[in-house]
Design an enzyme around this catalytic site. Structure first.
Site, PDB file in Angstrom:
ATOM      1  N   GLU A  37      -5.975   6.607  -2.356  1.00 41.39           N
ATOM      2  CA  GLU A  37      -6.002   5.575  -1.322  1.00 41.39           C
ATOM      3  C   GLU A  37      -6.448   4.226  -1.884  1.00 41.39           C
ATOM      4  OE1 GLU A  37      -5.222   4.934   1.768  1.00 41.39           O
ATOM      5  OE2 GLU A  37      -4.079   6.777   1.682  1.00 41.39           O
ATOM      6  N   ASP A  47      -9.792  13.737   7.887  1.00 39.06           N
ATOM      7  CA  ASP A  47      -9.112  12.725   7.080  1.00 39.06           C
ATOM      8  C   ASP A  47      -8.947  13.205   5.626  1.00 39.06           C
ATOM      9  OD1 ASP A  47      -7.978  10.244   6.363  1.00 39.06           O
ATOM     10  OD2 ASP A  47      -9.932   9.413   5.860  1.00 39.06           O
ATOM     11  N   HIS A  58       0.848  -1.203   0.000  1.00 40.72           N
ATOM     12  CA  HIS A  58       0.000   0.000   0.000  1.00 40.72           C
ATOM     13  C   HIS A  58       0.885   1.256   0.000  1.00 40.72           C
ATOM     14  CE1 HIS A  58      -3.564   2.469   1.467  1.00 40.72           C
ATOM     15  NE2 HIS A  58      -2.559   3.222   1.905  1.00 40.72           N
ATOM     16  N   GLU A  59       1.874   1.256   0.872  1.00 41.86           N
ATOM     17  CA  GLU A  59       2.741   2.442   0.988  1.00 41.86           C
ATOM     18  C   GLU A  59       3.570   2.628  -0.282  1.00 41.86           C
ATOM     19  OE1 GLU A  59       2.099   4.534   3.111  1.00 41.86           O
ATOM     20  OE2 GLU A  59       0.878   3.268   4.390  1.00 41.86           O
TER      21      GLU A  59
END
Lengths: 380, 113
Positions: free
Chosen positions: A202, A275, A178-179
């Protein structure tokens, strides 16, 4: 695995002149189109040609990537131990070619970066984050009891977790991927990290995170758990993971963490300023659209669904403020480009429809690129 | 200062996932904590010179995906100071304070403000 075959096809097709590839892509049989597009999707020359006149030709160096020169993978991993500090650069504990160093987090990060690099290289023909062999740097043991992992624009950083809510952040391969995928998305596109564009950013990271894990485990779409961060929540926490791509909103429901806030349909879209405008919340919607596409196509999610999403991510029509609806249209067009007007296109369309986003036939069939139909040469 | 009258509140946003329970402000009165923990937080507030901090403290590093920020508020009677901390938090005293407050406000069964 298709490692050998992919590399083989790749090297052959990169010798073909771009105009021929384009011709095959435009006029070939469905099988030829698939082969040609599968290959040339890795070649920025094709990308630039395909959207001649688009802003990518002007903004991205078309000579930066030279896939024809690549014959071996160029993994260059370095893992640094920050020893509880929140300051860089830390101590180098493992680099390419070295065996395990004995530190669990460092070795997990090393292996995780390897699996992710291999996925992008062997499945998508992409050489690292920037497509140009960028060395991968991961930093472990960031801070004390640090409950997070992030991409800071240059490197991946992993905390150890506090042990009460979270375990170490390298425990889940999909979190590592993911990163790293944040780096890829950032390199490819101008997506703002805010509201729907940020949620797409995301979602791309979750999609590739999950695909890297599925491929390493050899899972079909039915076998995959479609969870992000399984194993990351500590034992005491009521929950299985950070997110569920298959059933957004069901990953955790805990006294301290609260309830998983992800929607899986546009009717439940969360409007918020927190967020970054809900980037980790509303990503549930495109996540589920991807999962539904993959489930509908069956087999290995990375083969068709993954390739369609990757093509969409690299599409020059992605703008800083691209929203879900724009992206849905781009994925449908990517499916059509790659596989013709068949099952794949229908699966993508239906998946978006199921999450409340309708892509009309008209909007899909109208080419969007280039003011004036494109006469500008790439790189000009 | 009297421990009973000091209330500390922490909220966090951003990070790898959205956790409504952590985003919601969580608070604790120092008087409710075990003496040792309360003392550590008092010391942490002094070491970090919390009351002298500006309303936003940002790290100098680049900003990227999944990074977090916190809002830490200390109320003592009519006196109230609130600081937004954007990662990376570079001051070690501030990191220590954050870590102490995080633990104190995240107790299972603890109340939310």
């Amino acid at each position: 695995m298709t490692t050998r075959g992919t590399r083989h096809i790749h090297s052959i097709h990169c010798i073909l002149p771009p105009y021929l590839l384009r011709s095959i892509a435009e006029n070939g049989t469905p099988q030829q189109r698939v082969k040609a597009l599968h290959t040339v999707a890795t070649d920025s020359t094709f990308r630039a040609l395909r959207f001649a006149g688009g802003r990518v030709a002007a903004s991205t160096s078309s000579v930066r990537r030279m896939p024809a020169m690549m014959v071996e993978s160029q993994r260059q991993r370095s893992i640094y131990d920050l020893k509880g500090e929140e300051a860089f650069p830390g101590t180098l504990v493992r680099s390419e070619g070295q065996g395990p160093c004995g530190d669990t987090a460092a070795d997990e990060a090393f292996e995780g970066l390897g699996a992710t690099y291999d996925f992008f290289w062997e499945i998508l023909g992409r050489n690292s984050i920037d497509g140009d062999g960028m060395p991968l740097q991961a930093y472990v043991h960031y801070g004390r009891d640090y409950d997070n992992a992030f991409w800071d624009g240059r490197r991946m950083v992993f905390g150890d977790g506090d042990g009460e809510l979270f375990n170490r952040f390298t425990i889940a391969l999909d979190v590592i991927a993911h990163e790293l995928a944040h780096g890829v998305t950032e390199d490819e596109g101008p997506l703002w990290y805010f509201r729907q564009a940020g949620a797409l950013n995301e979602s791309m990271s979750d999609v590739f995170g999950s695909l890297v894990k599925q491929r390493l485990l050899g899972q079909t779409v039915d076998q995959a758990d479609w969870l992000i961060g399984a194993g990351l929540l500590a034992e005491e926490v009521e929950g299985t993971a950070l997110r569920s791509m298959k059933e957004p909103g069901t990953a955790f429901d805990d006294d301290v963490l609260g309830k998983d806030p992800q929607p899986g349909h546009m009717r439940d879209y969360v409007n918020t300023w927190e967020d970054n405008g809900g980037v980790h919340i509303n990503s549930g919607i495109p996540n589920r659209a991807f999962c539904l596409t993959a489930m509908s196509l069956g087999g290995s999610a990375w083969e068709r669904a993954g390739r369609i999403w990757y093509e969409a991510m690299r599409d020059p029509r992605i703008m800083p403020d691209t929203n879900f609806s724009d992206f849905a249209r781009i994925t449908v067009m990517a499916a059509t480009r790659l596989y013709g007007a068949g099952n794949e296109e229908a699966a993508v369309k239906e998946a978006w429809e199921e999450v409340g986003i309708r892509v009309s036939r008209d909007r899909v069939s109208i080419p969007q690129w280039g003011p004036g139909g494109g006469g500008v040469q790439p790189g000009a | 200062m009297s421990r009973d009258s000091v209330r500390i509140q922490l909220s966090q946003e951003g990070g790898l996932a959205a956790f409504p329970g952590l985003a919601r402000p969580r608070s604790v009165e120092l008087g409710e904590l075990p003496a040792e923990q309360a003392e550590a937080i008092e010391q942490g507030l002094r070491d970090a010179r919390f009351h002298e901090l500006p309303s936003v403290v940002e790290g100098s590093g680049p900003r990227g995906a999944d990074q977090r920020q916190y809002t830490l508020t200390v109320e003592e009677g009519a006196r109230r100071h609130s600081v937004k901390l954007v990662e990376p938090v570079e001051d070690p005293h501030l990191r220590e304070l954050l870590s102490l407050v995080r633990r104190a406000t995240r107790r299972r069964g603890g109340h939310w403000n």
